[in-house]
Scaffold this motif. Structure first.
Motif, PDB file in Angstrom:
ATOM      1  N   ASP A   1       0.926  -1.299   0.115  1.00  0.00           N
ATOM      2  CA  ASP A   1      -0.016  -0.045   0.138  1.00  0.00           C
ATOM      3  C   ASP A   1       0.854   1.258  -0.001  1.00  0.00           C
ATOM      4  N   ALA A   2       1.329   1.743  -1.280  1.00  0.00           N
ATOM      5  CA  ALA A   2       2.157   2.751  -1.403  1.00  0.00           C
ATOM      6  C   ALA A   2       1.788   4.219  -0.827  1.00  0.00           C
ATOM      7  N   GLU A   3       0.522   4.328  -1.247  1.00  0.00           N
ATOM      8  CA  GLU A   3      -0.279   5.410  -0.977  1.00  0.00           C
ATOM      9  C   GLU A   3      -0.550   5.516   0.513  1.00  0.00           C
TER      10      GLU A   3
ATOM     11  N   GLN B   1       2.689   6.609   2.332  1.00  0.00           N
ATOM     12  CA  GLN B   1       3.038   7.816   2.337  1.00  0.00           C
ATOM     13  C   GLN B   1       1.968   8.713   3.260  1.00  0.00           C
TER      14      GLN B   1
END
Length: 195
Positions: free
Chosen positions: A176-178, A181
């Protein structure tokens, strides 16, 4: 963080609190109280403990030979444990102020009190001190490491973790990259307050 994870974490905290409440009730059953860090047993309970004590000579009369042979390996771990203790203290003292992470109280994890039990002989008390120290240092180091992980890499693993630390449930899902961040600043800020 998904609502289901928050609900599960809250339930885990409730269960931990219930466990602590249950342990507190045992004080009444076994007739002791805490008095400025010292355990105080009622006189009847203390007399019973002394009556049940196995003397050191009886305890050492017929040890299994393998017990004697393994003792140096057990007690030899004191050297790396003391080094771990010192290194974690140094690491936390130097790095946590720089990162703004609340320090972990060592005394909350290294608990040595079983040597105060009158039903243990001297060797049993020594063993209890050793185990309390060893497990306490490892628990303390684990909490320091978990705060470090939350600061730098609060991402769950793709594979199942056998016994994740208490902070792990709040970490971002693997991939889950977003979410990473978005969540990292909040997870870092949470560390300023401690547990």
């Amino acid at each position: 963080m998904p609502q289901n994870v928050e609900t599960l974490l809250a339930h885990i905290r409730e269960l931990q609190d219930s466990l602590q409440d249950e342990l507190e009730q045992k004080r009444d059953k076994f007739r002791y109280r805490l008095d400025r860090g010292r355990i105080r047993f009622e006189s009847r309970a203390l007399a019973r403990h002394r009556a049940l004590k196995v003397t050191l000579l009886t305890f050492l009369r017929n040890p299994r030979p393998l017990f004697i042979l393994t003792a140096p390996f057990i007690y030899g771990l004191i050297v790396p444990l003391v080094l771990l203790d010192l290194c974690v203290a140094l690491y936390q003292a130097i790095c946590f102020p720089v990162y703004g992470i609340a320090k972990v109280r060592r005394a909350d994890h290294v608990v040595i009190d079983r040597h105060q039990l009158a039903y243990l002989n001297g060797l049993q008390k020594l063993n209890c001190v050793y185990c309390g120290y060893a497990n306490g240092v490892i628990a303390w180091a684990r909490e320091v490491a978990s705060r470090t992980e939350q600061y730098w890499c609060p991402i769950k693993h793709a594979r199942r973790v056998a016994d994740p630390h208490t902070r792990y449930g709040r970490f971002v899902d693997f991939g889950d990259a977003e979410g990473f961040q978005q969540a990292q600043p909040t997870l870092r800020e949470d560390l300023r307050e401690g547990p």
